[in-house]
Motif scaffolding. Structure first.
Motif, PDB file in Angstrom:
ATOM      1  N   HIS A  51       0.855  -1.010  -0.081  1.00  0.00           N
ATOM      2  CA  HIS A  51      -0.101   0.112  -0.015  1.00  0.00           C
ATOM      3  C   HIS A  51       0.938   1.288  -0.054  1.00  0.00           C
ATOM      4  O   HIS A  51       1.980   1.325   0.692  1.00  0.00           O
ATOM      5  N   TYR A  84      -0.901   3.876   8.850  1.00  0.00           N
ATOM      6  CA  TYR A  84      -1.258   2.582   8.372  1.00  0.00           C
ATOM      7  C   TYR A  84      -1.252   1.633   9.468  1.00  0.00           C
ATOM      8  O   TYR A  84      -0.229   1.237   9.919  1.00  0.00           O
ATOM      9  N   PRO A  85      -2.466   0.687   9.495  1.00  0.00           N
ATOM     10  CA  PRO A  85      -3.741   1.124   8.830  1.00  0.00           C
ATOM     11  C   PRO A  85      -4.083   2.488   9.371  1.00  0.00           C
ATOM     12  O   PRO A  85      -3.601   3.155  10.312  1.00  0.00           O
ATOM     13  N   ASP A  86      -5.621   2.726   9.075  1.00  0.00           N
ATOM     14  CA  ASP A  86      -6.022   3.922   9.447  1.00  0.00           C
ATOM     15  C   ASP A  86      -5.971   4.298  11.026  1.00  0.00           C
ATOM     16  O   ASP A  86      -6.148   3.456  11.879  1.00  0.00           O
ATOM     17  N   ASP A 112       0.923  -4.937   4.854  1.00  0.00           N
ATOM     18  CA  ASP A 112      -0.544  -5.023   5.425  1.00  0.00           C
ATOM     19  C   ASP A 112      -0.238  -4.441   6.985  1.00  0.00           C
ATOM     20  O   ASP A 112      -1.511  -3.964   7.543  1.00  0.00           O
TER      21      ASP A 112
END
Length: 190
Positions: A51, A84-86, A112
């Motif tokens: 990402h 990340y993640p949010d 991830d």
């Protein structure tokens, strides 16, 4: 068929070299295609778990820059923060363009879990890897084929020459007009 004259051996040698090169190129092409397809699958898998996020550098880029990827220019590293993640704040060292100042927003790749990660593979990297794999396989196949030809020629060479000598002993006296052993000057074959 065994070539006996230098011209025949030269033509035979060119045929053997052509066959060796053709077979080696076929194996190399198959290997390059296989490596390419494996790279495509691996890049797809990797891309599904990579990402791009925006990070802010918390320190200046370190010198000296180094080339990290074939399709990217020289890169340096700098400390940065990102989310990340949010809403999960992360920090670490990321790759940045050389001379990136503190407080600069840069795009980075993370996995991830939000840890810095290598970006998905590029087409140019995959092409170079495929080409190198194909050339390697073609070289190995050509070397094996050439070795087999040398071994076969060494194995059959003495037998071929001995057979040629036996045949020549029978043909040469008639061909050259010399008398055979045990025949006299008055012997006439007609």
């Amino acid at each position: 068929m065994t070539p006996s004259e230098p011209a025949d051996r030269g033509r035979f040698g060119r045929v053997i070299v052509t066959v060796i090169v053709a077979v080696a190129l076929c194996f190399g092409a198959v290997a390059a295609g296989t490596v390419w397809n494996a790279g495509v699958r691996a890049d797809r898998e990797r891309a599904a778990h990579r990402h791009q996020v925006q990070a802010v550098t918390t320190g200046r880029a370190e010198d000296p820059p180094v080339a990290v990827r074939q399709d990217a220019g020289p890169q340096s590293v700098a400390a940065a923060v990102w989310e990340y993640p949010d809403n999960v704040r992360r920090s670490g060292t990321v790759q940045v363009p050389p001379r990136t100042p503190k407080g600069q927003t840069v795009t980075v790749w993370v996995d991830d879990a939000g840890s810095p990660a290598r970006p998905p593979g590029s087409t140019s990297e995959r092409a170079m890897t495929s080409f190198a794999g194909g050339v390697s396989v073609a070289s190995v196949v050509a070397a094996l084929e050439a070795g087999a030809v040398v071994l076969v020629r060494r194995r059959i060479g003495p037998h071929r020459l001995a057979a040629w000598e036996r045949e020549w002993e029978q043909v040469e006296p008639v061909w050259s007009g010399r008398l055979r052993r045990g025949s006299g000057p008055d012997d006439d074959d007609s």
